[in-house]
Design a protein around this motif. Structure first.
Motif, PDB file in Angstrom:
ATOM      1  N   THR A  49      18.104  37.297  49.224  1.00  0.00           N
ATOM      2  CA  THR A  49      19.626  37.432  49.896  1.00  0.00           C
ATOM      3  C   THR A  49      19.674  37.421  51.845  1.00  0.00           C
ATOM      4  N   LEU A  50      20.421  36.501  51.779  1.00  0.00           N
ATOM      5  CA  LEU A  50      21.609  36.142  52.807  1.00  0.00           C
ATOM      6  C   LEU A  50      22.172  36.576  52.839  1.00  0.00           C
ATOM      7  N   PRO A  51      22.253  38.308  54.237  1.00  0.00           N
ATOM      8  CA  PRO A  51      22.707  39.134  54.589  1.00  0.00           C
ATOM      9  C   PRO A  51      24.101  38.376  55.258  1.00  0.00           C
ATOM     10  N   SER A  52      24.066  37.282  56.474  1.00  0.00           N
ATOM     11  CA  SER A  52      24.871  36.392  57.193  1.00  0.00           C
ATOM     12  C   SER A  52      25.816  35.138  56.181  1.00  0.00           C
ATOM     13  N   VAL A  53      25.147  35.331  55.381  1.00  0.00           N
ATOM     14  CA  VAL A  53      26.915  34.151  54.330  1.00  0.00           C
ATOM     15  C   VAL A  53      27.757  35.027  53.806  1.00  0.00           C
ATOM     16  N   ARG A  54      29.068  34.264  53.320  1.00  0.00           N
ATOM     17  CA  ARG A  54      30.210  35.141  52.641  1.00  0.00           C
ATOM     18  C   ARG A  54      29.603  34.369  51.279  1.00  0.00           C
ATOM     19  N   SER A  55      29.196  34.299  50.553  1.00  0.00           N
ATOM     20  CA  SER A  55      29.120  33.500  49.459  1.00  0.00           C
ATOM     21  C   SER A  55      27.868  33.780  48.491  1.00  0.00           C
ATOM     22  N   ALA A  56      27.670  33.199  47.493  1.00  0.00           N
ATOM     23  CA  ALA A  56      27.044  33.485  46.207  1.00  0.00           C
ATOM     24  C   ALA A  56      26.785  32.732  44.832  1.00  0.00           C
ATOM     25  N   THR A  57      25.521  32.371  45.086  1.00  0.00           N
ATOM     26  CA  THR A  57      25.497  30.947  43.509  1.00  0.00           C
ATOM     27  C   THR A  57      23.912  32.831  42.763  1.00  0.00           C
ATOM     28  N   PHE A  58      24.879  32.618  41.569  1.00  0.00           N
ATOM     29  CA  PHE A  58      24.200  33.126  40.405  1.00  0.00           C
ATOM     30  C   PHE A  58      24.066  32.073  39.421  1.00  0.00           C
ATOM     31  N   ASN A 223      24.430  36.552  49.792  1.00  0.00           N
ATOM     32  CA  ASN A 223      25.044  37.808  50.178  1.00  0.00           C
ATOM     33  C   ASN A 223      24.659  38.648  48.916  1.00  0.00           C
ATOM     34  N   VAL A 224      23.547  39.253  48.663  1.00  0.00           N
ATOM     35  CA  VAL A 224      23.188  39.929  47.377  1.00  0.00           C
ATOM     36  C   VAL A 224      23.076  40.769  47.253  1.00  0.00           C
ATOM     37  N   ASP A 225      23.150  42.181  46.961  1.00  0.00           N
ATOM     38  CA  ASP A 225      22.924  43.246  47.097  1.00  0.00           C
ATOM     39  C   ASP A 225      21.377  43.765  45.626  1.00  0.00           C
ATOM     40  N   HIS A 226      19.742  43.108  46.145  1.00  0.00           N
ATOM     41  CA  HIS A 226      19.216  42.693  44.425  1.00  0.00           C
ATOM     42  C   HIS A 226      19.311  44.666  43.250  1.00  0.00           C
ATOM     43  N   ALA A 227      19.370  45.528  44.023  1.00  0.00           N
ATOM     44  CA  ALA A 227      19.484  47.000  43.374  1.00  0.00           C
ATOM     45  C   ALA A 227      20.829  46.358  42.241  1.00  0.00           C
ATOM     46  N   ARG A 228      22.014  45.793  43.350  1.00  0.00           N
ATOM     47  CA  ARG A 228      23.077  45.960  42.226  1.00  0.00           C
ATOM     48  C   ARG A 228      23.369  44.968  41.207  1.00  0.00           C
ATOM     49  N   LEU A 229      22.990  44.612  41.693  1.00  0.00           N
ATOM     50  CA  LEU A 229      23.190  42.870  40.936  1.00  0.00           C
ATOM     51  C   LEU A 229      22.272  42.855  39.852  1.00  0.00           C
ATOM     52  N   VAL A 230      20.979  44.206  40.001  1.00  0.00           N
ATOM     53  CA  VAL A 230      19.953  43.928  38.762  1.00  0.00           C
ATOM     54  C   VAL A 230      21.090  44.954  37.656  1.00  0.00           C
ATOM     55  N   ARG A 231      21.867  45.788  38.398  1.00  0.00           N
ATOM     56  CA  ARG A 231      22.370  47.049  37.162  1.00  0.00           C
ATOM     57  C   ARG A 231      23.264  45.983  37.012  1.00  0.00           C
ATOM     58  N   GLN A 232      24.323  45.221  37.747  1.00  0.00           N
ATOM     59  CA  GLN A 232      25.346  44.488  36.642  1.00  0.00           C
ATOM     60  C   GLN A 232      24.881  43.464  35.339  1.00  0.00           C
ATOM     61  N   VAL A 233      23.628  42.627  36.033  1.00  0.00           N
ATOM     62  CA  VAL A 233      23.189  41.864  35.033  1.00  0.00           C
ATOM     63  C   VAL A 233      22.441  42.873  33.418  1.00  0.00           C
ATOM     64  N   ARG A 234      22.036  44.130  34.004  1.00  0.00           N
ATOM     65  CA  ARG A 234      21.572  44.806  32.551  1.00  0.00           C
ATOM     66  C   ARG A 234      22.497  45.526  32.066  1.00  0.00           C
ATOM     67  N   ALA A 235      24.079  46.009  32.700  1.00  0.00           N
ATOM     68  CA  ALA A 235      24.979  46.351  31.669  1.00  0.00           C
ATOM     69  C   ALA A 235      25.365  45.100  30.497  1.00  0.00           C
ATOM     70  N   ALA A 236      25.238  44.200  31.476  1.00  0.00           N
ATOM     71  CA  ALA A 236      26.173  42.937  30.950  1.00  0.00           C
ATOM     72  C   ALA A 236      24.930  42.284  29.318  1.00  0.00           C
ATOM     73  N   PHE A 237      23.782  42.431  29.692  1.00  0.00           N
ATOM     74  CA  PHE A 237      23.128  42.196  28.221  1.00  0.00           C
ATOM     75  C   PHE A 237      22.986  43.839  27.649  1.00  0.00           C
ATOM     76  N   ASP A 238      23.207  45.032  28.023  1.00  0.00           N
ATOM     77  CA  ASP A 238      22.769  46.038  27.025  1.00  0.00           C
ATOM     78  C   ASP A 238      23.682  46.266  26.017  1.00  0.00           C
ATOM     79  N   ARG A 239      25.628  45.787  26.927  1.00  0.00           N
ATOM     80  CA  ARG A 239      26.461  45.902  25.719  1.00  0.00           C
ATOM     81  C   ARG A 239      26.006  44.790  25.221  1.00  0.00           C
ATOM     82  N   ALA A 240      26.049  43.636  25.185  1.00  0.00           N
ATOM     83  CA  ALA A 240      25.306  42.697  23.521  1.00  0.00           C
ATOM     84  C   ALA A 240      24.448  43.053  23.006  1.00  0.00           C
ATOM     85  N   GLY A 241      22.987  43.831  23.250  1.00  0.00           N
ATOM     86  CA  GLY A 241      22.287  44.519  22.954  1.00  0.00           C
ATOM     87  C   GLY A 241      21.422  43.795  22.859  1.00  0.00           C
ATOM     88  N   ALA A 242      21.288  43.134  23.961  1.00  0.00           N
ATOM     89  CA  ALA A 242      20.380  41.800  23.901  1.00  0.00           C
ATOM     90  C   ALA A 242      18.475  42.495  24.343  1.00  0.00           C
TER      91      ALA A 242
END
Length: 458
Positions: A49-58, A223-242
Motif C-alpha cells: 500500500t502506497l497511499p501517496s500515489v494515484r496509480s495501482a498495478t494489478f 494506492n490499494v485498500d487490501h481488504a477491498r481488493l481481496v473482496r473484489q478478487v474473491r468475488a471474481a473467482f467465486d463467479r467462475a467457481g474457482a
C-alpha cells in the motif's frame, strides 16, 4: 415467523470459508505495508500500500513456465499467455483491450522459464475494472479453436522477430549450450516446429492442469485498500467457481538442487550479421543460494556498470565493443553466469581473450576492497531506484511470494547487500569464475575462426 425463516436459511446455507490475512511487512506509518490473504481454494493475494500515489498495478502470477513443458509442448506456456487475451464468455478480445484503453491504462503479460504474469496498470479509481478484466481472463478464457489458429501466426512472427535479433537470440543459444535439450535449455517461445504442432486440446489441457488457484498469486501495489481488493478478487473467482475447494492449500515454491557441469562446450551459429554476438559463461547460483548477495556484488563489479572491469577493459580502453556486460540467471535449482559482448567479427578473438583473462584474474586474485565497496553502492542504489513505480513493486511482491514464499523489505535487502564482505565476494568468485567456461556465438564466423574459439574454453 421471521425468526423461523432466519433459522431455516442459516441451516440451508453452507458456512463461508474463512480467509486468512497476515501483515508481512508493517511499513512506516502504514506506507509500504505488505499484507497477504490466503483465500479458500489456496489463492493468495498480496498487496503493498502506497497511499501517496494515484496509480495501482494489478497482476496475477502463475507458477508455470517453459520448464514445465515436455518436448512436444515446448512453447505451450507462451502460446497460452497469448490466448488468454483472445476472449472470455464475458468479453471479446476487443472488449478486453478496449476496457483498459478507455481509462488510459496499460495491460500486458510475460512468460519466463518458471512463471507467467498477467498485469494491468491503471489509475487507483480504475483498479476494480483492472481486477475484473484480468481475473476474467484467467478464469474465463474460451481458448477457442479459431483463436488458436489465428494466434499461431502471430507467435511464429514473434519467433521470427527474435531470430532476426541476434543480440536476443544468443541468450537462447547460451541456455542451450549450458543446459542442453532440457526444459530449462529450450526457448520460452518454442520453435517453429513445436508451435505448428500444438493443438487446441493440448493447450486447453495444459491450462486446466496448471492454472489452478493453488498455483496463482494475485499481487497489487499502489494506492490499494487490501481488504477491498481481496473482496473484489474473491468475488471474481467465486463467479467462475474457482474457489470451491475450501481445503486446498497454496503450492509451495519450487525447490531442489541440480549440479551443472562446466563442460567447456562451444556452440556457433553462423549468421550473416554485421556484428558477432558472444556469451562466455559457466554455471552460477540458484536463486535460493545464500551466496546470491555476494554473487550480485561480484556481477556488478565485473560487468554491471560503466566503471566495471569488463566495460573499462573492453570498451573504454580498447574500443572493441559498444555493448559488454555480465549477468546472472537464477532458477529454483541452478543458475547461470554469463558475459555478453557484441563486436565486429574480426575482433571476436581479442574480446574473448580479454574477457577470459579478466574472469581468470578475478577468480585467482579476487576484487580489490575499493571495487567491492563501489559495487555495493551501485547495487544498493539500483535496487532502490528500480522500485520507484507501482509496476516494479507489484513485480517484487508477486515474484517473492511465488518463488520464495516470503517477503523482504527494501531495508532488509539493502542490509543484505551492505553486509557482503570482500572475502565473501572473493570466495564466490573462486567457486563460480574458476570453472571452465562455455561459449555461444552468433555471427559471420568462418570455419577456421570457429575452430580457434575452442582454445578460449580449453
Amino acid at each position: 415467523m421471521t425468526s423461523r425463516t432466519s433459522r431455516t436459511t442459516a441451516r440451508a446455507t453452507p458456512a463461508r470459508a474463512v480467509a486468512r490475512t497476515q501483515t508481512l511487512l508493517p511499513g512506516k506509518d502504514g506506507i509500504g505495508t505488505v499484507r497477504r490473504t490466503t483465500l479458500p481454494g489456496g489463492l493468495r493475494v498480496v498487496t503493498e500500500t502506497l497511499p501517496s500515489v494515484r496509480s495501482a498495478t494489478f497482476g496475477i502470477w502463475v507458477n508455470v513456465g517453459s520448464r514445465d513443458e515436455t518436448p512436444t509442448l515446448n512453447g505451450a506456456t507462451h502460446y497460452l499467455e497469448h490466448l488468454l487475451f483472445k476472449g472470455t464468455a464475458k468479453r471479446s478480445a476487443l472488449d478486453i483491450s478496449a476496457a483498459i484503453d478507455a481509462v488510459g491504462g496499460e495491460m500486458n503479460a510475460f512468460t519466463a522459464k518458471e512463471y507467467t504474469c498477467y498485469y494491468a496498470r491503471v489509475l487507483d479509481t480504475d483498479l476494480p475494472l483492472a481486477v475484473d478484466v484480468v481475473c476474467d481472463m484467467l478464469t474465463g478464457s474460451l481458448i477457442a479453436p479459431e483463436d488458436v489458429d489465428a494466434e499461431r501466426g502471430v507467435i511464429l512472427e514473434e519467433i521470427a522477430m527474435t531470430e532476426d535479433d541476434p543480440g536476443d537470440c544468443v541468450h537462447d543459444l547460451f541456455a542451450h549450450t549450458m543446459l542442453g535439450d532440457t526444459p530449462l535449455g529450450r526457448p520460452v517461445l518454442g520453435t517453429v516446429d513445436t508451435v505448428n504442432a500444438l493443438s487446441r486440446d493440448q493447450i486447453a489441457r495444459f491450462h486446466k492442469r496448471h492454472y489452478d488457484p493453488t498455483r496463482l498469486v494475485v499481487a497489487a501495489a499502489g494506492n490499494v485498500d487490501h481488504a477491498r481488493l481481496v473482496r473484489q478478487v474473491r468475488a471474481a473467482f467465486d463467479r467462475a467457481g474457482a474457489l470451491e475447494r475450501t481445503d486446498a492449500v497454496p503450492t509451495a515454491p519450487r525447490a531442489g538442487h541440480r549440479t551443472l557441469r562446466a563442460t567447456g562446450k562451444v556452440e556457433v551459429l553462423n549468421r550473416r550479421t554485421e556484428q558477432a554476438h558472444v556469451i562466455l559463461g559457466m554455471p552460477g547460483l540458484a536463486r535460493t543460494d545464500d551466496r546470491r548477495w555476494a554473487m550480485s556484488v561480484l556481477n556488478a563489479a565485473l560487468g554491471g556498470g560503466m566503471s566495471s572491469r569488463l566495460f573499462q577493459e573492453v570498451r573504454e580502453k580498447r574500443g572493441l565493443a559498444y555493448s559488454v556486460y555480465s549477468y546472472t540467471s537464477g532458477f529454483a535449482d541452478c543458475g547461470l553466469f554469463g558475459v555478453y559482448a557484441g563486436c565486429r567479427p574480426s575482433q571476436v578473438d581479442d574480446v574473448l581473450r580479454i574477457c577470459r583473462d579478466e574472469l581468470g584474474a578475478v577468480a585467482d586474485g579476487g576484487l580489490g576492497d575499493d571495487e567491492v565497496s563501489r559495487a555495493i553502492g551501485q547495487l544498493a542504489g539500483s535496487t532502490v531506484l528500480g522500485l520507484e513505480d507501482t509496476g516494479a513493486l507489484m513485480h517484487r511482491i508477486g515474484k517473492s511470494e511465488l518463488c520464495w514464499g516470503e517477503q523482504m523489505s527494501v531495508d532488509d535487502m539493502l542490509a543484505k547487500i551492505a553486509a557482503v564482505t570482500p572475502d565473501e565476494v572473493r570466495e564466490v568468485a573462486r567457486d563460480v569464475l574458476g570453472q571452465r567456461p562455455s561459449l555461444s556465438v552468433i555471427g559471420p564466423v568462418k570455419d577456421k575462426q570457429a575452430a580457434r574459439l575452442h582454445d578460449v574454453v580449453a
